[in-house]
Enzyme design. Structure first.
Site, short mmCIF file in Angstrom:
data_model
loop_
_atom_site.label_atom_id
_atom_site.label_comp_id
_atom_site.label_asym_id
_atom_site.label_seq_id
_atom_site.Cartn_x
_atom_site.Cartn_y
_atom_site.Cartn_z
N ASP A 149 -2.97 -17.20 5.52
CA ASP A 149 -4.20 -18.15 4.62
C ASP A 149 -4.94 -18.95 5.72
O ASP A 149 -6.09 -19.31 5.72
CB ASP A 149 -3.48 -19.00 3.76
CG ASP A 149 -2.00 -19.44 4.05
OD1 ASP A 149 -1.43 -19.22 4.85
OD2 ASP A 149 -1.71 -20.22 3.23
N ASP A 186 -5.97 -5.11 5.44
CA ASP A 186 -7.33 -4.51 4.79
C ASP A 186 -8.20 -5.46 4.37
O ASP A 186 -9.56 -5.54 4.72
CB ASP A 186 -6.72 -4.00 3.61
CG ASP A 186 -7.55 -3.29 2.51
OD1 ASP A 186 -8.60 -2.75 3.16
OD2 ASP A 186 -7.70 -3.31 1.36
N LYS A 222 3.01 -14.05 6.00
CA LYS A 222 3.32 -15.02 5.26
C LYS A 222 5.04 -14.96 5.09
O LYS A 222 5.62 -14.82 3.99
CB LYS A 222 2.72 -14.67 3.64
CG LYS A 222 2.50 -15.70 2.78
CD LYS A 222 1.48 -16.75 3.22
CE LYS A 222 1.37 -17.85 2.26
NZ LYS A 222 0.85 -19.12 2.78
N TYR A 242 0.88 -1.21 -0.16
CA TYR A 242 0.10 0.22 -0.01
C TYR A 242 0.69 1.36 0.05
O TYR A 242 0.30 2.52 0.12
CB TYR A 242 -0.94 -0.12 1.09
CG TYR A 242 -2.23 -0.45 0.96
CD1 TYR A 242 -2.59 -1.85 0.77
CD2 TYR A 242 -3.21 0.56 0.89
CE1 TYR A 242 -3.97 -2.25 0.65
CE2 TYR A 242 -4.75 0.04 0.63
CZ TYR A 242 -5.01 -1.29 0.68
OH TYR A 242 -6.22 -1.72 0.44
#
Ligand code: NAD
Length: 353
Positions: free
Chosen positions: A224, A248, A191, A124
């Site tokens: 995930d 987000d 991640k 972002y």
């Protein structure tokens, strides 16, 4: 005490939900001097920029703002006003609570989550290389040289920076938030197994800072897997701490668990300034009809009142929202009712005086 607050009504449904929230805040008896500042499409048309300096100047003076959603102009060459505000004012932590309400049926009762999202770094940050642009060719050449990877000629590129400095402050904020609000567990989503040098920094920094807060149970989870648990047993999760992009996505997912974007409030916080705004966008599909759900904006205003140390008034607003939801009406169409935005706001205003 008198508070000065910058009110940015925004675009689309923004002015409708902003008016609703202002009505409720004024009804609490807390004296707010609203400095109304237009940003977004109207400002772009009149002043040539969607985020004029006067808006930033007003927030800097007030230190606190209540903001409606702003449409991100597509193809105008301007970046998102929302992202620009967060970066200009260094609002590094986004706080987005999502909790189930009695009377609002959802798949999972008993959800009480807070997503804390890093708000200034990650994909972002806005470091973008457009497909075919000369700078992208230079980046492609550099990466071939440095990493031995040939980026395809027809690729665009977005860069993902995550720093120790940028992470440390949001981790501290999240752990202190947990302590202050009697929350026991903070789950760090990442991640880091794949993005070792960006998510890896986020995770390592979070675990390092966590050592200073032994009373908070800090866990880590791949994002995930976190998404899976959120859809399966969201009531087992408490505070979620995430880098910008995952935050987000996961905060919208969390909103969906408890009744949708119409009931999802938020705050963007930095050391100096605080901007309160709902998670939802400007909803152009329903704008101008007086049908937008004002609850997310009203709950954001309650968060703002708490920030201004008006705890009793904030508590009355939260309780009034709960009562109106428990009663089953009035409700806007997104929650299965047929009431208008101001009808809901007035029902809440009548309970907070
Ligand atoms: P959105 O949140 O505006 O709308 C998604 C869906 O949810 C739509 O069907 C909409 O009608 C519904 N919805 C949203 N808020 C609602 C409410 N209060 N009451 C009832 N229904 C509601 O998302 P989008 O369509 O992806 O985005 C529209 C614009 O808003 C885009 O330009 C986007 O960039 C911008 N946006 C701004 C912010 C912000 O200002 N912080 C946040 C997200 C999106």
């Amino acid at each position: 005490m008198r508070h000065r607050v910058t009110l940015i009504p925004g675009d689309g449904i923004g002015p409708e939900v902003a008016e609703a929230a202002r009505t409720v805040v004024d009804a609490t008896g807390v004296v707010v001097e609203w400095d109304v500042q237009t940003a977004g499409a109207d400002a772009l048309a009149r002043e040539g920029t969607p985020l004029p300096d006067r808006v930033l100047g007003s927030v800097r003076r007030s230190r606190t703002a209540l903001k409606g959603p702003i449409t991100t102009p597509v193809g105008s060459g301007f970046r998102s006003v929302n992202v620009a505000l967060r970066q200009e004012l260094d609002l590094f932590a986004a706080v987005r609570p999502a909790r189930s309400y009695p009377g609002l049926p959802t798949r999972h009762p008993g959800v009480d989550l807070v997503t804390i999202r890093e708000n200034t770094e990650d994909l972002y940050r806005g470091i973008e290389f457009e497909r075919g642009a000369p700078d992208t060719d230079r980046l492609r050449a550099a990466l071939l040289n440095l990493a031995g990877y040939r980026i395809p000629d027809d690729a665009g590129v977005t860069v993902k920076p995550i720093s120790i400095t940028g992470t440390r402050r949001v981790v501290r904020y999240a752990l202190e938030y947990a302590q202050r609000n009697g929350r026991r567990t903070v789950t760090v989503g990442h991640k880091a197994n794949i993005m070792k040098f960006s998510d890896g920094v986020f995770l390592a920094t979070a675990l390092e800072v966590a050592k200073e807060y032994p009373e908070v149970d800090v866990r880590e989870m791949q994002v995930d897997e976190l998404a899976m648990w959120l859809s399966w047993e969201p009531e087992t999760l408490d505070v979620l701490l995430l880098p910008n992009l995952y935050g987000d996505i996961i905060s919208d997912l969390s909103a969906g668990l408890v009744g949708g974007l119409g009931v999802a409030p938020g705050a963007n916080l930095g050391w100096e300034y605080a901007v309160f705004e709902p998670v939802h966008g400007s909803a152009p599909d329903i704008a101008g009809r007086g049908a937008a759900n004002p609850l997310a904006m009203i709950l954001s205003a309650a968060m703002m009142l708490r920030h201004l140390s008006e705890r009793a008034a904030a508590g009355r607003v939260d309780a009034a929202v709960e009562r109106v939801l428990a009663a089953g009406s009035p409700r806007t169409p997104d929650l299965g009712g047929s009431a208008g935005t101001m009808e809901v706001a007035e029902a809440i205003a009548a309970l907070v005086a």
